[in-house]
Scaffold this motif. Sequence first.
Motif, PDB file in Angstrom:
ATOM      1  N   VAL A   1     -60.738 -34.548 -25.520  1.00 28.76           N
ATOM      2  CA  VAL A   1     -61.543 -35.233 -24.504  1.00 28.76           C
ATOM      3  C   VAL A   1     -61.797 -36.688 -24.900  1.00 28.76           C
ATOM      4  CG1 VAL A   1     -63.812 -35.306 -23.408  1.00 28.76           C
ATOM      5  CG2 VAL A   1     -62.608 -33.136 -23.628  1.00 28.76           C
ATOM      6  N   CYS A   2     -62.203 -36.920 -26.140  1.00 29.21           N
ATOM      7  CA  CYS A   2     -62.487 -38.289 -26.595  1.00 29.21           C
ATOM      8  C   CYS A   2     -61.239 -39.165 -26.555  1.00 29.21           C
ATOM      9  CB  CYS A   2     -63.063 -38.278 -28.004  1.00 29.21           C
ATOM     10  SG  CYS A   2     -64.733 -37.637 -28.097  1.00 29.21           S
ATOM     11  N   GLU A   3     -60.100 -38.622 -26.959  1.00 30.64           N
ATOM     12  CA  GLU A   3     -58.861 -39.405 -26.971  1.00 30.64           C
ATOM     13  C   GLU A   3     -58.470 -39.822 -25.564  1.00 30.64           C
ATOM     14  OE1 GLU A   3     -54.412 -39.399 -26.473  1.00 30.64           O
ATOM     15  OE2 GLU A   3     -55.506 -37.521 -26.407  1.00 30.64           O
ATOM     16  N   ARG A   4     -58.483 -38.889 -24.639  1.00 33.19           N
ATOM     17  CA  ARG A   4     -58.072 -39.221 -23.276  1.00 33.19           C
ATOM     18  C   ARG A   4     -59.051 -40.167 -22.589  1.00 33.19           C
ATOM     19  NH1 ARG A   4     -55.149 -35.403 -25.607  1.00 33.19           N
ATOM     20  NH2 ARG A   4     -53.496 -34.440 -24.439  1.00 33.19           N
ATOM     21  N   VAL A   5     -60.322 -39.933 -22.763  1.00 32.11           N
ATOM     22  CA  VAL A   5     -61.325 -40.809 -22.142  1.00 32.11           C
ATOM     23  C   VAL A   5     -61.271 -42.215 -22.738  1.00 32.11           C
ATOM     24  CG1 VAL A   5     -63.819 -41.194 -21.911  1.00 32.11           C
ATOM     25  CG2 VAL A   5     -62.852 -38.951 -21.411  1.00 32.11           C
ATOM     26  N   SER A   6     -61.148 -42.324 -24.047  1.00 34.65           N
ATOM     27  CA  SER A   6     -61.145 -43.652 -24.664  1.00 34.65           C
ATOM     28  C   SER A   6     -59.890 -44.445 -24.310  1.00 34.65           C
ATOM     29  CB  SER A   6     -61.314 -43.559 -26.184  1.00 34.65           C
ATOM     30  OG  SER A   6     -60.244 -42.869 -26.771  1.00 34.65           O
ATOM     31  N   ILE A   7     -58.719 -43.796 -24.286  1.00 36.29           N
ATOM     32  CA  ILE A   7     -57.499 -44.511 -23.894  1.00 36.29           C
ATOM     33  C   ILE A   7     -57.609 -44.971 -22.445  1.00 36.29           C
ATOM     34  CG2 ILE A   7     -55.033 -44.250 -23.390  1.00 36.29           C
ATOM     35  CD1 ILE A   7     -54.789 -42.550 -25.878  1.00 36.29           C
ATOM     36  N   TYR A   8     -58.096 -44.110 -21.563  1.00 37.52           N
ATOM     37  CA  TYR A   8     -58.215 -44.502 -20.154  1.00 37.52           C
ATOM     38  C   TYR A   8     -59.248 -45.614 -19.988  1.00 37.52           C
ATOM     39  CZ  TYR A   8     -58.202 -44.328 -15.141  1.00 37.52           C
ATOM     40  OH  TYR A   8     -58.080 -44.677 -13.817  1.00 37.52           O
ATOM     41  N   TRP A   9     -60.356 -45.516 -20.692  1.00 34.20           N
ATOM     42  CA  TRP A   9     -61.402 -46.540 -20.582  1.00 34.20           C
ATOM     43  C   TRP A   9     -60.896 -47.902 -21.064  1.00 34.20           C
ATOM     44  CZ3 TRP A   9     -64.190 -49.418 -24.231  1.00 34.20           C
ATOM     45  CH2 TRP A   9     -65.265 -50.131 -23.698  1.00 34.20           C
ATOM     46  N   ILE A  10     -60.215 -47.928 -22.188  1.00 36.84           N
ATOM     47  CA  ILE A  10     -59.678 -49.187 -22.712  1.00 36.84           C
ATOM     48  C   ILE A  10     -58.618 -49.745 -21.755  1.00 36.84           C
ATOM     49  CG2 ILE A  10     -58.303 -50.210 -24.574  1.00 36.84           C
ATOM     50  CD1 ILE A  10     -59.759 -48.192 -26.462  1.00 36.84           C
ATOM     51  N   GLY A  11     -57.731 -48.891 -21.262  1.00 35.84           N
ATOM     52  CA  GLY A  11     -56.724 -49.336 -20.304  1.00 35.84           C
ATOM     53  C   GLY A  11     -57.331 -49.843 -19.012  1.00 35.84           C
ATOM     54  N   SER A  12     -58.373 -49.190 -18.527  1.00 33.26           N
ATOM     55  CA  SER A  12     -59.051 -49.629 -17.312  1.00 33.26           C
ATOM     56  C   SER A  12     -59.696 -50.994 -17.506  1.00 33.26           C
ATOM     57  CB  SER A  12     -60.122 -48.623 -16.901  1.00 33.26           C
ATOM     58  OG  SER A  12     -59.545 -47.415 -16.562  1.00 33.26           O
ATOM     59  N   TYR A  13     -60.275 -51.202 -18.657  1.00 31.87           N
ATOM     60  CA  TYR A  13     -60.904 -52.488 -18.951  1.00 31.87           C
ATOM     61  C   TYR A  13     -59.872 -53.613 -18.909  1.00 31.87           C
ATOM     62  CZ  TYR A  13     -62.969 -56.296 -21.566  1.00 31.87           C
ATOM     63  OH  TYR A  13     -63.403 -57.539 -21.950  1.00 31.87           O
ATOM     64  N   PHE A  14     -58.758 -53.421 -19.609  1.00 31.41           N
ATOM     65  CA  PHE A  14     -57.735 -54.465 -19.652  1.00 31.41           C
ATOM     66  C   PHE A  14     -57.068 -54.652 -18.288  1.00 31.41           C
ATOM     67  CE2 PHE A  14     -57.930 -53.790 -24.273  1.00 31.41           C
ATOM     68  CZ  PHE A  14     -58.095 -55.108 -24.663  1.00 31.41           C
ATOM     69  N   ALA A  15     -56.834 -53.574 -17.561  1.00 32.94           N
ATOM     70  CA  ALA A  15     -56.222 -53.687 -16.238  1.00 32.94           C
ATOM     71  C   ALA A  15     -57.152 -54.407 -15.260  1.00 32.94           C
ATOM     72  CB  ALA A  15     -55.867 -52.300 -15.706  1.00 32.94           C
ATOM     73  N   ALA A  16     -58.437 -54.118 -15.341  1.00 30.16           N
ATOM     74  CA  ALA A  16     -59.404 -54.753 -14.443  1.00 30.16           C
ATOM     75  C   ALA A  16     -59.586 -56.234 -14.745  1.00 30.16           C
ATOM     76  CB  ALA A  16     -60.749 -54.037 -14.540  1.00 30.16           C
ATOM     77  N   ASN A  17     -59.325 -56.632 -15.965  1.00 27.18           N
ATOM     78  CA  ASN A  17     -59.510 -58.038 -16.344  1.00 27.18           C
ATOM     79  C   ASN A  17     -58.217 -58.840 -16.294  1.00 27.18           C
ATOM     80  OD1 ASN A  17     -62.354 -58.154 -16.839  1.00 27.18           O
ATOM     81  ND2 ASN A  17     -61.994 -56.830 -18.600  1.00 27.18           N
ATOM     82  N   GLY A  18     -57.214 -58.327 -15.610  1.00 26.96           N
ATOM     83  CA  GLY A  18     -56.015 -59.093 -15.334  1.00 26.96           C
ATOM     84  C   GLY A  18     -55.024 -59.227 -16.467  1.00 26.96           C
ATOM     85  N   TYR A  19     -54.982 -58.286 -17.394  1.00 24.15           N
ATOM     86  CA  TYR A  19     -54.038 -58.373 -18.509  1.00 24.15           C
ATOM     87  C   TYR A  19     -52.679 -57.765 -18.196  1.00 24.15           C
ATOM     88  CZ  TYR A  19     -57.763 -59.930 -21.548  1.00 24.15           C
ATOM     89  OH  TYR A  19     -58.767 -60.642 -22.122  1.00 24.15           O
ATOM     90  N   GLY A  20     -52.475 -57.291 -17.006  1.00 23.44           N
ATOM     91  CA  GLY A  20     -51.197 -56.678 -16.649  1.00 23.44           C
ATOM     92  C   GLY A  20     -51.325 -55.979 -15.321  1.00 23.44           C
ATOM     93  N   ASN A  21     -50.679 -54.854 -15.192  1.00 23.09           N
ATOM     94  CA  ASN A  21     -50.715 -54.072 -13.970  1.00 23.09           C
ATOM     95  C   ASN A  21     -52.157 -53.687 -13.639  1.00 23.09           C
ATOM     96  OD1 ASN A  21     -50.384 -52.069 -11.970  1.00 23.09           O
ATOM     97  ND2 ASN A  21     -48.360 -51.576 -12.768  1.00 23.09           N
TER      98      ASN A  21
END
Length: 143
Positions: A81-101
């Motif tokens: 649970v922690c691995e999946r949530v943390s990877i998604y949270w970090i990816g969402s942060y970077f995606a929302a701030n314009g770092y890629g897709n």
Amino acid sequence: MNQVIRGLSVTTFFYMVTLWASFALFHAIFDKPFDHDWDLSGNFIGLFMVSVPYIAYGLILRHLENRPVRRAVQVSLLTVVCERVSIYWIGSYFAANGYGNPIPLQFIRGEAAPYFSIPYIFIGGIVSVLLCVAAAGVRWRKS
């Protein structure tokens, strides 16, 4: 609680070693970067990520704990649970701030973790917990 934190640390260590080794093995076998073929690299690396850290931790528990199956359920479920949530949270942060897709799951698969897909998140999580519990519950015959 201390044993659960220790278990999370050990599983995370195995996770990082497996991640590094599977990326290196993918490059050595297929002679191309992981982000050129998401399906091939995702399946190849994902297979290692679902199984190796959890089997290794289950086998270690088998030798160190009095009740290894119970500890395997606790630690592997929390780790998944922690691995999946943390990877998604970090990816969402970077995606929302314009770092890629701008779509988080595609950003994560394209930039860092090609194995991070819907089947990996759900089916892989269940398989990981079951593999850890099975490895912790294995009884070896002494000849």
